[in-house]
Design a protein around this motif. Structure first.
Motif, short mmCIF file in Angstrom:
data_model
loop_
_atom_site.label_atom_id
_atom_site.label_comp_id
_atom_site.label_asym_id
_atom_site.label_seq_id
_atom_site.Cartn_x
_atom_site.Cartn_y
_atom_site.Cartn_z
N LEU A 199 39.34 -30.10 50.03
CA LEU A 199 38.01 -29.69 48.72
C LEU A 199 37.95 -30.06 47.78
O LEU A 199 39.08 -30.36 47.32
N GLN A 200 37.12 -30.17 47.58
CA GLN A 200 36.98 -30.52 45.80
C GLN A 200 37.30 -29.81 44.30
O GLN A 200 37.57 -30.24 43.90
N LYS A 201 36.00 -28.76 44.79
CA LYS A 201 36.12 -27.88 43.53
C LYS A 201 36.32 -26.85 44.37
O LYS A 201 35.92 -26.31 45.23
N VAL A 202 37.15 -25.70 43.00
CA VAL A 202 37.87 -24.20 43.54
C VAL A 202 36.99 -23.75 42.20
O VAL A 202 37.27 -24.26 40.84
N TYR A 203 36.62 -22.64 42.24
CA TYR A 203 35.39 -21.64 41.21
C TYR A 203 36.15 -20.34 41.68
O TYR A 203 36.09 -19.72 42.56
N MET A 204 36.83 -19.93 41.11
CA MET A 204 37.76 -18.59 41.12
C MET A 204 36.94 -17.48 40.08
O MET A 204 36.67 -17.40 37.93
N ILE A 205 36.15 -16.68 40.21
CA ILE A 205 35.42 -15.59 39.53
C ILE A 205 36.12 -14.22 39.72
O ILE A 205 36.40 -13.97 40.52
N ASN A 206 36.46 -13.81 38.16
CA ASN A 206 37.45 -12.91 37.98
C ASN A 206 38.72 -12.47 38.90
O ASN A 206 38.48 -11.35 39.68
N PRO A 207 39.30 -13.88 38.71
CA PRO A 207 40.86 -13.47 39.82
C PRO A 207 41.75 -12.04 38.63
O PRO A 207 41.58 -12.12 37.88
N PRO A 208 42.50 -11.97 40.07
CA PRO A 208 43.59 -11.38 39.00
C PRO A 208 44.60 -12.14 38.81
O PRO A 208 44.87 -13.55 39.78
N VAL A 209 45.47 -12.16 38.28
CA VAL A 209 46.79 -13.00 37.88
C VAL A 209 47.71 -12.52 39.07
O VAL A 209 48.32 -13.44 40.19
N ASN A 210 48.57 -11.09 38.37
CA ASN A 210 49.30 -10.67 39.62
C ASN A 210 48.66 -9.74 40.30
O ASN A 210 47.93 -8.32 39.96
N LEU A 211 48.55 -9.73 42.05
CA LEU A 211 47.95 -9.03 42.72
C LEU A 211 48.23 -7.71 42.45
O LEU A 211 47.21 -6.11 42.60
N TYR A 212 49.65 -7.36 42.63
CA TYR A 212 50.66 -6.07 42.58
C TYR A 212 50.07 -5.19 41.48
O TYR A 212 49.29 -4.03 40.85
N THR A 213 50.68 -6.16 40.03
CA THR A 213 49.92 -5.74 38.74
C THR A 213 48.30 -4.47 38.66
O THR A 213 48.07 -3.98 38.50
N SER A 214 47.62 -6.40 39.26
CA SER A 214 46.00 -5.69 39.75
C SER A 214 45.60 -4.50 40.41
O SER A 214 45.00 -3.02 40.15
N VAL A 215 46.18 -4.12 41.28
CA VAL A 215 45.94 -3.01 42.08
C VAL A 215 46.71 -1.92 41.72
O VAL A 215 46.47 -0.62 41.95
N ASP A 216 47.66 -2.16 40.83
CA ASP A 216 48.74 -0.82 40.00
C ASP A 216 47.53 -0.19 38.90
O ASP A 216 47.34 1.18 38.72
N ILE A 217 47.40 -1.00 38.84
CA ILE A 217 45.80 -0.61 37.16
C ILE A 217 44.82 0.66 38.21
O ILE A 217 44.67 0.98 37.12
N HIS A 332 43.94 8.97 52.13
CA HIS A 332 43.74 8.37 50.96
C HIS A 332 44.69 8.65 50.00
O HIS A 332 44.10 9.15 48.73
N VAL A 333 45.27 9.35 50.08
CA VAL A 333 46.48 10.02 49.73
C VAL A 333 47.17 8.72 49.26
O VAL A 333 47.98 9.08 48.25
N VAL A 334 47.11 7.70 50.24
CA VAL A 334 48.32 6.20 49.53
C VAL A 334 47.73 5.19 48.71
O VAL A 334 46.49 5.44 48.80
N ARG A 335 48.65 5.17 47.95
CA ARG A 335 48.09 3.89 46.57
C ARG A 335 48.18 2.72 47.61
O ARG A 335 48.74 2.72 47.98
N PHE A 336 47.65 1.63 47.07
CA PHE A 336 47.72 0.01 47.70
C PHE A 336 49.39 0.38 47.25
O PHE A 336 49.23 -0.44 47.71
N THR A 337 49.46 0.35 45.94
CA THR A 337 50.89 -0.49 45.91
C THR A 337 51.92 0.51 46.60
O THR A 337 52.80 -0.27 47.39
N GLU A 338 51.66 1.56 47.54
CA GLU A 338 52.70 1.98 47.83
C GLU A 338 52.29 1.54 50.01
O GLU A 338 53.38 1.43 50.61
N TYR A 339 51.15 1.48 49.77
CA TYR A 339 50.75 0.30 51.44
C TYR A 339 51.78 -0.86 51.11
O TYR A 339 52.31 -0.72 52.03
N VAL A 340 52.17 -1.64 49.91
CA VAL A 340 52.49 -2.76 49.71
C VAL A 340 53.93 -2.75 49.94
O VAL A 340 54.80 -3.60 50.55
#
Length: 435
Positions: A199-217, A332-340
């Motif tokens: 792979l020559q180029k990698v283009y990242m649009i609006n990435p999370p830095v820490n996935l767990y932190t972002s889903v908690d937000i 629907h009651v389960v938060r994504f952080t709880e799933y993790v």
């Protein structure tokens, strides 16, 4: 449910306070200054990049890794799409964001923009999208970026084999938005050792830095902006539908898109705008509700496919017409952080003995591959200064890590400006640079 979400979008456009800058922005800059409204409404027509109405796209299927439960009969085999040039051209693998499929609106817009610029384009669904989760995830528990990248990379190899005879490829690139942007980075990191594509180029649009932190937000948006939290979502939807009924004019036609919402806001009497906490409850609530719908699908499908017994009793088999009311409410009651914490982490701790929860969460963040990101001139990040999924300090971290290889637009929220003129111009310029 789709109609309800559209109704919420209209309600948000009518109820959000101080959303648009008066008179628009100079030089075609993105006009929506409220980050939550921008995330919901997207790019108004005047500010969008000019894209073709249609391009030659073909859809393909790949055999799934697992037998598909009867309940998911409609999603057998993995699906992806490709838009191929007639002559020799670079190929871009485009990875969707959380819960999105290969032909979601954002993915189609990006595919059109890339094809117009002269690229072959393969659109891939997110590992958190049902069709990918049940057909291409080895663990059926998406959310751990290193393993998600393994799954995506395998799909990339199979997808290219499927279209190779019809595509004259000069080189390969990878990109994605939101969670797909983080996946793109991990896929590119994996490619350094696998070297199937170089792979020559990698283009990242609006990435999370820490996935767990972002889903908690994102999880927290419902609690902070919907009265009663998850239990109040039904009332929230009812209010949205009532607002829609009171505001809808048949003469305008059935046009529930970003431009409709933009026009509706500008024509609405400011004295009638109901404003929630910090003037943002409507748009933030929609984002929280929409994210919870996506994460609920992941929770239910992952539990069913991996037989964890978290919601669905072990040994339970569903028929095609099974009523799922109870399981839908429970999911629907389960938060994504709880799933993790309750499904993904226990699986990982068993698979990787000796690692801690904290180590595993760190491995699902950009910090884990920061040496690769910092030292690779062919990686670019594009985000917004008003991004909603970044915790305090994370934007500054990315700016320090990427230096001149990060572009930060002032407004756009989370991917709200993804198909704006200036965003598409930046994407094309980077991917075509050096050709």
């Amino acid at each position: 449910m789709f109609k309800q979400l559209l109704a919420i979008g209209l309600w948000i456009a009518l109820c959000s306070a101080e959303v648009f800058a008066a008179g628009g922005k100079p030089n075609g800059e993105y006009p929506i200054e409220d980050r939550f409204a921008a995330t919901v409404i997207g790019t108004p027509k005047f500010y969008k990049a000019e894209l073709p109405d249609a391009i030659p796209v073909k859809e393909y299927t790949l055999p799934g890794l697992h037998s598909v439960p009867k309940l998911f009969w409609y999603s057998e085999d993995l699906r992806f799409s490709a838009a191929l040039q007639k002559g020799r051209a670079p190929l871009v693998f485009n990875i969707a964001g959380t819960g999105a499929g290969y032909k979601s609106m954002k993915m189609l817009a990006l595919q059109k923009a890339l094809y117009k610029a002269g690229f072959h384009v393969i659109n891939l669904s997110s590992p958190t999208y049902l069709n990918f989760l049940i057909n291409a995830s080895q663990s059926n528990l998406p959310g751990f970026l290193p393993e998600d990248a393994e799954d995506i990379y395998r799909v990339m190899e199979l997808a290219f084999q499927k279209i190779e005879a019809d595509a004259d490829v000069s080189e390969f690139h990878v990109m994605g938005y939101s969670l797909g942007a983080a996946h793109a980075a991990f896929v590119a990191h994996l490619d350094q050792t696998r070297k199937t594509f170089n792979l020559q180029k990698v283009y990242m649009i609006n990435p999370p830095v820490n996935l767990y932190t972002s889903v908690d937000i994102l999880d927290q948006l419902i609690d902070d902006n919907v009265q009663g939290g998850v239990a109040g979502v039904g009332v929230f939807l009812d209010k949205a539908l009532n607002r829609l009924a009171a505001s809808y004019g048949p003469k305008d036609g059935m046009r529930f898109d970003g431009d409709f919402l933009y026009d509706a806001y500008e024509s609405w009497d400011p004295s009638q705008r109901g404003v929630g906490p910090q003037g943002r409850s409507g748009a933030a609530a929609l984002i929280g509700v929409s994210f919870r719908f996506s994460s609920a699908n992941v929770v239910f499908a992952s539990d069913l496919m991996s037989h964890t017994g978290y919601i669905i009793p072990p040994g339970t088999e569903f028929g095609r017409r099974e009523r799922l009311d109870y399981y839908a409410k429970a999911s629907h009651v389960v938060r994504f952080t709880e799933y993790v914490d309750h499904l993904v982490i226990p699986y990982l701790l068993q698979k990787y003995p000796g690692k801690s929860r904290e180590q595993l969460l760190d491995e699902a963040s950009l910090q884990h591959i920061e040496d690769f990101l910092a030292g690779n001139k062919q990686v670019r990040v594009v985000t917004n200064r008003d991004e909603i999924i970044l915790a305090p300090g994370e934007l500054e971290y990315m700016e320090g890590l990427m230096g001149e290889r990060i572009k930060v637009f002032p407004y756009g929220g989370h991917c709200g400006n993804i198909d704006s003129k200036e965003s598409v111009e930046d994407m094309v310029a980077f991917l075509k640079g050096g050709q």
